[in-house]
Scaffold this motif. Structure first.
Motif, PDB file in Angstrom:
ATOM      1  N   LYS A  50       0.735  -1.112   0.397  1.00 18.74           N
ATOM      2  CA  LYS A  50       0.212   0.177   0.036  1.00 18.74           C
ATOM      3  C   LYS A  50       0.393   1.494   0.149  1.00 18.74           C
ATOM      4  O   LYS A  50       2.136   1.114   0.705  1.00 18.74           O
ATOM      5  CB  LYS A  50      -0.665  -0.035   1.044  1.00 18.74           C
ATOM      6  N   LEU A  51       0.260   2.777  -0.566  1.00 18.63           N
ATOM      7  CA  LEU A  51       1.053   3.812  -0.665  1.00 18.63           C
ATOM      8  C   LEU A  51      -0.138   4.854   0.248  1.00 18.63           C
ATOM      9  O   LEU A  51      -0.912   4.530   0.327  1.00 18.63           O
ATOM     10  CB  LEU A  51       0.897   4.438  -2.034  1.00 18.63           C
ATOM     11  N   SER A  52       1.076   5.335   1.236  1.00 22.63           N
ATOM     12  CA  SER A  52       0.611   6.266   1.774  1.00 22.63           C
ATOM     13  C   SER A  52       0.121   8.086   1.348  1.00 22.63           C
ATOM     14  O   SER A  52      -0.774   8.646   1.804  1.00 22.63           O
ATOM     15  CB  SER A  52       1.598   6.874   2.745  1.00 22.63           C
ATOM     16  N   GLY A  80      10.137  -1.269  13.664  1.00 18.19           N
ATOM     17  CA  GLY A  80      10.491  -2.256  13.092  1.00 18.19           C
ATOM     18  C   GLY A  80      10.379  -2.674  11.766  1.00 18.19           C
ATOM     19  O   GLY A  80      10.548  -3.650  11.341  1.00 18.19           O
ATOM     20  N   SER A  81       9.346  -2.173  11.358  1.00 16.30           N
ATOM     21  CA  SER A  81       8.027  -2.097   9.771  1.00 16.30           C
ATOM     22  C   SER A  81       9.359  -1.779   8.806  1.00 16.30           C
ATOM     23  O   SER A  81      10.240  -1.300   8.674  1.00 16.30           O
ATOM     24  CB  SER A  81       7.000  -0.907   9.505  1.00 16.30           C
ATOM     25  N   THR A  82       9.299  -2.677   7.522  1.00 19.60           N
ATOM     26  CA  THR A  82      10.480  -2.649   6.603  1.00 19.60           C
ATOM     27  C   THR A  82       8.997  -1.919   5.446  1.00 19.60           C
ATOM     28  O   THR A  82       8.364  -1.859   5.269  1.00 19.60           O
ATOM     29  CB  THR A  82      10.792  -3.788   5.466  1.00 19.60           C
ATOM     30  N   VAL A  83       9.711  -0.400   4.948  1.00 23.34           N
ATOM     31  CA  VAL A  83       9.466   0.250   4.371  1.00 23.34           C
ATOM     32  C   VAL A  83      10.153   0.286   2.820  1.00 23.34           C
ATOM     33  O   VAL A  83      11.086   0.941   3.003  1.00 23.34           O
ATOM     34  CB  VAL A  83       8.644   1.611   4.712  1.00 23.34           C
ATOM     35  N   THR A  84       9.280   0.901   2.437  1.00 21.29           N
ATOM     36  CA  THR A  84      10.150   2.178   0.525  1.00 21.29           C
ATOM     37  C   THR A  84       9.595   3.132   1.138  1.00 21.29           C
ATOM     38  O   THR A  84       8.408   3.652   1.008  1.00 21.29           O
ATOM     39  CB  THR A  84      10.158   1.158  -0.574  1.00 21.29           C
ATOM     40  N   LEU A 105       7.427   9.878   0.250  1.00 21.42           N
ATOM     41  CA  LEU A 105       5.698   9.319   0.557  1.00 21.42           C
ATOM     42  C   LEU A 105       6.003   7.620   1.419  1.00 21.42           C
ATOM     43  O   LEU A 105       7.992   6.897   0.676  1.00 21.42           O
ATOM     44  CB  LEU A 105       5.282   9.096  -1.119  1.00 21.42           C
ATOM     45  N   LEU A 106       5.787   7.081   1.187  1.00 13.20           N
ATOM     46  CA  LEU A 106       5.836   5.647   1.781  1.00 13.20           C
ATOM     47  C   LEU A 106       5.370   4.375   1.135  1.00 13.20           C
ATOM     48  O   LEU A 106       3.748   4.454   1.177  1.00 13.20           O
ATOM     49  CB  LEU A 106       5.925   5.088   2.975  1.00 13.20           C
ATOM     50  N   MET A 107       5.530   3.150   0.801  1.00 13.14           N
ATOM     51  CA  MET A 107       5.047   2.041   0.703  1.00 13.14           C
ATOM     52  C   MET A 107       5.250   1.084   2.013  1.00 13.14           C
ATOM     53  O   MET A 107       6.474   1.049   2.239  1.00 13.14           O
ATOM     54  CB  MET A 107       5.634   1.803  -0.692  1.00 13.14           C
ATOM     55  N   ALA A 108       4.204   0.839   2.252  1.00 16.25           N
ATOM     56  CA  ALA A 108       4.185  -0.075   2.953  1.00 16.25           C
ATOM     57  C   ALA A 108       3.101  -1.840   2.688  1.00 16.25           C
ATOM     58  O   ALA A 108       2.492  -1.678   2.060  1.00 16.25           O
ATOM     59  CB  ALA A 108       4.424  -0.099   4.029  1.00 16.25           C
ATOM     60  N   ILE A 143       7.662  12.826   6.510  1.00 15.56           N
ATOM     61  CA  ILE A 143       6.146  12.793   7.033  1.00 15.56           C
ATOM     62  C   ILE A 143       5.495  12.500   6.359  1.00 15.56           C
ATOM     63  O   ILE A 143       5.416  13.255   5.420  1.00 15.56           O
ATOM     64  CB  ILE A 143       5.985  14.794   7.541  1.00 15.56           C
ATOM     65  N   ILE A 144       3.938  12.086   7.085  1.00 16.60           N
ATOM     66  CA  ILE A 144       2.687  11.351   5.785  1.00 16.60           C
ATOM     67  C   ILE A 144       1.697  11.934   6.933  1.00 16.60           C
ATOM     68  O   ILE A 144       1.718  12.166   7.943  1.00 16.60           O
ATOM     69  CB  ILE A 144       2.966  10.313   6.109  1.00 16.60           C
TER      70      ILE A 144
END
Lengths: 67, 67, 67, 67, 67, 67
Positions: D2-4, E51-55, F64-67, E37-38
């Motif tokens: 998912k994307l923020s 601890g989450s893995t994010v991109t 942005l973040l993707m998770a 910042i989201i």
């Protein structure tokens, strides 16, 4: 009509440089120089050229500070 | 050291409003009012307060025009 | 007056959530949901509340694509 | 995954204009027209052309309001 | 599915700070520290915690250079 | 002098591609690849070329973040 942008500086266009996708517009806003890059489509639609009066708008969140 | 940002306006901080994540900083830059929202971490690290001298930086691509 | 922003979507505000610095505004624009975060100052100055008619504006350069 | 990004609009590409660095992509998203400027590299890597199905993504913080 | 963002850095979340509208997320991406910042809504929807893995994704046009 | 940008990655320029308005600069920052698009004016003023040492700066709010 009002805009939410916290930064609204009126000025006179001193330079326009058009590229294939984007265009650069330089503005003299009461002695401050502001540069904007907008799409070429927008430049043409708004009819912006040297001498035009424009308002430069930008959100507070797009401004960094150096101190 | 130079910065690529086309817009660099020096001024004096007239108002600081700190929230839990972000902070709003209002600057008087030679008669123009510029508002910036930066992170609270940045506000504290740079030690910005009313009366501080700062430079507001923003990219040309973040500026819209109204004409 | 015209704006250079390539994206201008008119809609009706369905939700307003105000924080100490920023405010979140959710808009129904012809069936599409658009969310904007603006400063609390802007929210108050424009008098935006649920049911208000607003136009959401954003630059083409702020849009990513996924394909 | 998912994307923020709070704003995610799916649509069909109606126009692609490629420049030397950037490319403009116009999308019909359920009757709304969305324009995106991405890098030419991204355009080629994603293989975007007229008729492609894409999702336009943008952060809530990049949206201004007019009221 | 591919994204047009030229900058895509994978990492592990080392800090989350939630405010009323926005949230700050600090990421260790192979030794580099990236801060995002989201919106708080996005944080909760994506279930991001330490601890989450994010991109982390950002457009090339949002990067300034100092030299 | 300090900058409010939460993200500051130093690296070496590996590619420069100049267009009429903008330029693309690719940087190797400790093994991470960062791409920046700045104005051609900025590229020339900072004298950036392959092999230059630069710092890439971007605000936390542009990530942005993707998770």
């Amino acid at each position: 009509m009002k805009l939410s942008a916290r930064n609204q500086l009126e000025g006179r266009v001193t330079l326009v440089k058009a590229g294939p996708i984007n265009a650069e517009v330089v503005i003299d806003a009461g002695g401050q120089t502001i540069t904007s890059i907008i799409s070429l489509d927008a430049l043409e639609e708004l009819g912006i050229k040297e001498g035009s009066t424009v308002t430069a708008l930008f959100k507070a969140s797009s401004v960094l500070l150096m101190a």
